[in-house]
Motif scaffolding. Structure first.
Motif, mmCIF file in Angstrom:
data_model
loop_
_atom_site.group_PDB
_atom_site.id
_atom_site.type_symbol
_atom_site.label_atom_id
_atom_site.label_comp_id
_atom_site.label_asym_id
_atom_site.label_seq_id
_atom_site.Cartn_x
_atom_site.Cartn_y
_atom_site.Cartn_z
ATOM 1 N N SER A 42 -1.910 -7.749 37.215
ATOM 2 C CA SER A 42 -1.878 -7.378 35.794
ATOM 3 C C SER A 42 -0.619 -7.899 35.120
ATOM 4 O O SER A 42 -0.663 -8.382 33.977
ATOM 5 C CB SER A 42 -1.959 -5.852 35.643
ATOM 6 O OG SER A 42 -3.234 -5.378 36.004
ATOM 7 N N HIS B 175 -10.231 -7.098 39.383
ATOM 8 C CA HIS B 175 -9.625 -6.881 38.062
ATOM 9 C C HIS B 175 -10.629 -7.215 36.960
ATOM 10 O O HIS B 175 -10.817 -6.426 36.014
ATOM 11 C CB HIS B 175 -8.377 -7.751 37.905
ATOM 12 C CG HIS B 175 -7.727 -7.645 36.552
ATOM 13 N ND1 HIS B 175 -6.699 -6.775 36.284
ATOM 14 C CD2 HIS B 175 -7.988 -8.295 35.381
ATOM 15 C CE1 HIS B 175 -6.338 -6.887 35.017
ATOM 16 N NE2 HIS B 175 -7.113 -7.810 34.442
ATOM 17 N N GLU C 99 -2.875 -5.023 42.367
ATOM 18 C CA GLU C 99 -3.341 -4.984 40.978
ATOM 19 C C GLU C 99 -2.156 -4.975 40.016
ATOM 20 O O GLU C 99 -2.210 -5.599 38.942
ATOM 21 C CB GLU C 99 -4.220 -3.757 40.750
ATOM 22 C CG GLU C 99 -4.663 -3.547 39.307
ATOM 23 C CD GLU C 99 -5.397 -4.752 38.739
ATOM 24 O OE1 GLU C 99 -5.139 -5.104 37.570
ATOM 25 O OE2 GLU C 99 -6.234 -5.343 39.461
ATOM 26 N N VAL D 172 -8.628 -1.193 33.995
ATOM 27 C CA VAL D 172 -8.614 -1.288 35.460
ATOM 28 C C VAL D 172 -7.862 -0.109 36.064
ATOM 29 O O VAL D 172 -8.346 0.546 36.996
ATOM 30 C CB VAL D 172 -7.980 -2.616 35.911
ATOM 31 C CG1 VAL D 172 -7.822 -2.635 37.440
ATOM 32 C CG2 VAL D 172 -8.829 -3.794 35.464
ATOM 33 N N TYR E 152 -8.616 3.150 38.769
ATOM 34 C CA TYR E 152 -7.781 3.555 39.908
ATOM 35 C C TYR E 152 -7.441 5.044 39.826
ATOM 36 O O TYR E 152 -7.524 5.771 40.831
ATOM 37 C CB TYR E 152 -6.493 2.723 39.949
ATOM 38 C CG TYR E 152 -6.625 1.457 40.744
ATOM 39 C CD1 TYR E 152 -6.308 1.424 42.099
ATOM 40 C CD2 TYR E 152 -7.064 0.275 40.155
ATOM 41 C CE1 TYR E 152 -6.436 0.257 42.844
ATOM 42 C CE2 TYR E 152 -7.196 -0.888 40.878
ATOM 43 C CZ TYR E 152 -6.883 -0.896 42.220
ATOM 44 O OH TYR E 152 -7.010 -2.049 42.951
ATOM 45 N N THR F 150 -8.402 -9.356 44.529
ATOM 46 C CA THR F 150 -7.872 -8.694 43.335
ATOM 47 C C THR F 150 -8.252 -9.416 42.039
ATOM 48 O O THR F 150 -8.578 -8.752 41.043
ATOM 49 C CB THR F 150 -6.338 -8.554 43.431
ATOM 50 O OG1 THR F 150 -6.026 -7.722 44.552
ATOM 51 C CG2 THR F 150 -5.752 -7.943 42.182
#
Length: 712
Positions: free
Chosen positions: A550, A491, A546, A575, A579, A487
């Motif tokens: 984040s 990211h 994520e 990001v 998704y 991740t």
């Protein structure tokens, strides 16, 4: 427990002395008696009668010291074993006592109320698990005592074999044994080999013999001498035959016993093959290549040696790295020598055909599953290497003819995926890229160069410029776990900022240890994420990871600096735009299953444990995504259930006749930003909070559009 074990050493010394005395007597016999019959002074019928007796006597004097020294060796070996095992019994009892138990002379553990404090004793009386705890300690002590008895039986067997008259025609059975073996483990290995040979010949062992067979493996668990002697005697072919017999006989009440024997043989195999430099190893591997390629059935549906052999391996663990690698290499070499599409491991069904039961239909996939439990082996096996010479990853991801279920019919033969195909490979791939056993708790990120290279090359090999539909359905979950573990990298790649921009490869950040990172082009990563995201649960786990990352990135950004603040919000928005673009593309292609997939997303979990405190450094000197209390507070303040929103939006998408865009990601960012502002003293209704919420919308929109372009 109180026996004087030093008497065994004393007895061994006496037997060594006896050997010397036998040798001294032999010298006298040779010079005073045997020489008379050989110097030519004695002739006639009497000499002809005497010579055979003299020969027997000479043989006995030669054999006697060998038998005596073998007995001495056995007694010394017994002394060493008994001292060690008695110490383990005492240690087991001491451990139980330390845990608050008292132990009876019969080895029964029970809670010692007399030595416990009043509060502890009262708590124990009300503990519903106390009886289970007592039984557990009793079993622990029983195992230590049983090990002593197992060793005692081994000594008895070796002593009996040492004094066995080798002349089966001797009615008295009183001759000395010139072939007496002084190594207990070798004697036990020969006994195990004899029992195995009888099973291979179709004999039915008695209950006593079955118990002895199991004892032999139990007593010699992890003993190299026993393991190598036993397996060398059987050879790979005999070992494969034995496993086939075990599988045939493991039925009803006997199943447990034969499974225990399989475990014993597999453990011996792991023990015997730990050292590639051993002479045993080279010959075993050479013979295994031949036996592995051999058809052990000879009928319409082949049964190759490797299929049974690798199934046997599933009953063991902790195999040597070189052995697993060599077996894998040899299977791949065999497959390549067959040529592509030959289907050596295909499972034939229908028209009176049936697959063989209890065998590894695809031995390579099963072997890879075994490797997944030893991540260092999986990484080494799949890592292309800095020079790119190892083609295992390319072979398995793209080039291999994966076995199928083949069914003859009136138009030819139809082929379908084997049930569970690639499951072992998927587990090995996950272990190789993450450095962890699949399913285990571990810190996100922190990878070696080899692990990062496996991850990088997996993405590059799978990316064929299309939507990722070539990601096999049985690989999606494992690839999802891999993406979760990376991740920090995903990211930074998707946000399009920082040192990951325009990189394609593996490098180190210079912090030392597991400081390697990988980067691939955004379009490649997007397409692979799209292929993995077909699995709703895998997508949900990636989204959850994520979300945490984040939140961690926001919580460690200087809120007071407008530029840093904007960069963090825009990065997260970018990001999550990817998704949502991926999510929208999947639903656009298959609206009929949108709700079912959203329900699978609901099952996704990303549990942050004590072993997962840090998400990992993105790159030295760059923002880090630590999962801290501050990150938790940001998420808690956000109070946004994105999974429920996924279901709501999936229902809406399914009802739409036109294209539908998901917006879950930007909602997640907006809620996190509001929580971040609140964490820094700004209420959600303040002007700054309102200004920050939605400030990343432009980056979000551009990322979502970018993702859809990559997926066209």
């Amino acid at each position: 427990m109180t026996i004087d074990l030093s008497l065994l050493e004393t007895a061994a010394t006496k037997w060594d002395e006896a050997a010397k005395q036998f040798e001294a007597v032999r010298k006298i016999y040779d010079s005073k008696v045997k020489s008379v019959g050989l110097d030519g002074t004695w002739n006639g019928v009497s000499l002809l009668v005497a010579r055979p007796n003299m020969q027997v006597t000479d043989e006995q004097f030669t054999a006697a010291p060998k038998e005596a020294r073998a007995i001495a060796s056995i007694l010394r070996d017994a002394h060493t074993q008994f001292v060690d095992l008695r110490g383990k019994v005492k240690s087991a009892v001491a451990d139980a006592v330390k845990a608050g138990m008292k132990v009876s002379e019969a080895g029964i553990a029970s809670y010692d109320y007399a030595k416990a404090s009043a509060s502890d004793a009262n708590a124990a009386r009300h503990d519903p698990d106390l009886h289970s705890t007592e039984q557990s300690w009793t079993r622990y002590i029983e195992a230590a005592v049983r090990a002593v008895d197992d060793a005692d039986q081994g000594v008895k067997l070796a002593l009996k074999a040492a004094v066995q008259d080798p002349n089966v025609l001797d009615p008295a059975g009183s001759g000395f044994n010139g072939k007496a073996e002084g190594d207990i483990e070798k004697v036990e290995a020969k006994e195990a080999e004899d029992l195995a040979t009888r099973i291979n010949s179709g004999d039915k062992l008695s209950d006593k013999e079955m118990a002895e067979f199991q004892r032999l493996f139990r007593d010699n668990e992890h003993n190299k001498v026993f393991s190598q002697t036993f397996l060398a005697g059987l050879g790979p072919k005999g070992t494969i035959d034995l496993n086939l017999k075990f599988n045939d006989l493991a039925k009803g009440d006997d199943k447990k016993d034969f499974r225990a024997l399989q475990e014993g043989v597999a453990t011996s195999l792991a023990t015997a093959t730990q050292s590639p430099s051993d002479p045993f190893y080279k010959k075993w591997r050479e013979d295994l290549r031949k036996a592995g390629a051999k058809d052990f059935d000879g009928g319409t549906v082949p049964l190759y040696g490797y299929q049974s052999f690798v199934e046997l391996m599933t009953h063991g663990k902790n195999y040597g790295k070189q052995f697993l690698t060599d077996v894998g290499n040899d299977i791949i070499t065999l497959e390549k020598s067959d040529g592509q599409g030959t289907g050596r491991w295909d499972s034939w069904v229908g028209n009176g055909l049936a697959p063989h039961k209890n065998i590894a239909t695809d031995p390579l996939d099963t072997l890879l599953g075994i490797m997944s439990q030893q991540p260092d082996v999986a990484t080494s096996f799949l890592d292309p290497g800095a020079d790119g010479k190892n083609d295992h990853l390319q072979y398995l991801l793209k080039d291999r003819h994966w076995p199928t279920t083949a069914s003859p019919n009136y138009i030819g033969v139809s082929h379908m995926d084997l049930p569970g195909t690639r499951m072992g490979f998927g587990a090995a791939l996950e272990a190789a890229a993450t450095g962890n056993v699949p399913g285990s708790d571990h810190t996100l990120g922190y990878h070696t160069e080899a692990e990062s290279r496996v991850m990088h090359d997996t993405i590059k090999i799978l990316d064929d410029g299309r939507k990722g539909t070539d990601v096999h359905y049985n690989l999606r979950s494992n690839l999802g776990h891999m993406l979760v573990d990376y991740t920090p990298e995903t990211h930074e790649i998707l946000s399009g900022t920082g040192p990951y921009m325009d990189k394609d490869g593996v490098w180190h950040d210079g912090t030392g240890g597991k400081d390697a990172h990988m980067s691939v082009p955004k379009e490649s990563l997007t397409r692979i994420m799209r292929g993995v995201a077909e699995d709703g649960k895998a997508f949900g786990e990636m989204f959850e990871a994520e979300k945490f990352y984040s939140a961690g990135t926001l919580s460690q950004t200087n809120f007071s600096d407008p530029n840093e603040r904007a960069a963090a919000i825009e990065g997260a928005s970018h990001v999550f735009g990817f998704y949502d673009g991926i999510n929208s593309d999947i639903v656009r292609d298959d609206k009929d299953h949108a709700v079912a997939r959203a329900n699978h997303i609901q099952t996704a979990e990303f549990v942050v444990t004590g072993g997962m405190q840090a998400a990992a450094s993105a790159l030295k000197g760059q923002p880090t995504g630590f999962i801290t209390d501050a990150a938790y507070r940001v998420l808690y303040a956000a109070a946004y259930d994105w999974k429920e929103d996924q279901i709501a939006q999936a229902n809406a998408a399914a009802a739409q006749k036109t294209e539908y865009h998901f917006t879950t990601g930007q909602k997640q960012v907006n809620h996190m930003v509001a929580g971040w502002a609140q964490e820094n003293g700004y209420d959600k209704e303040t002007g700054l909070s309102r200004h920050l919420v939605g400030s990343g919308q432009e980056r979000y929109d551009s990322a979502r559009s970018e993702a859809l372009i990559y997926l066209d």
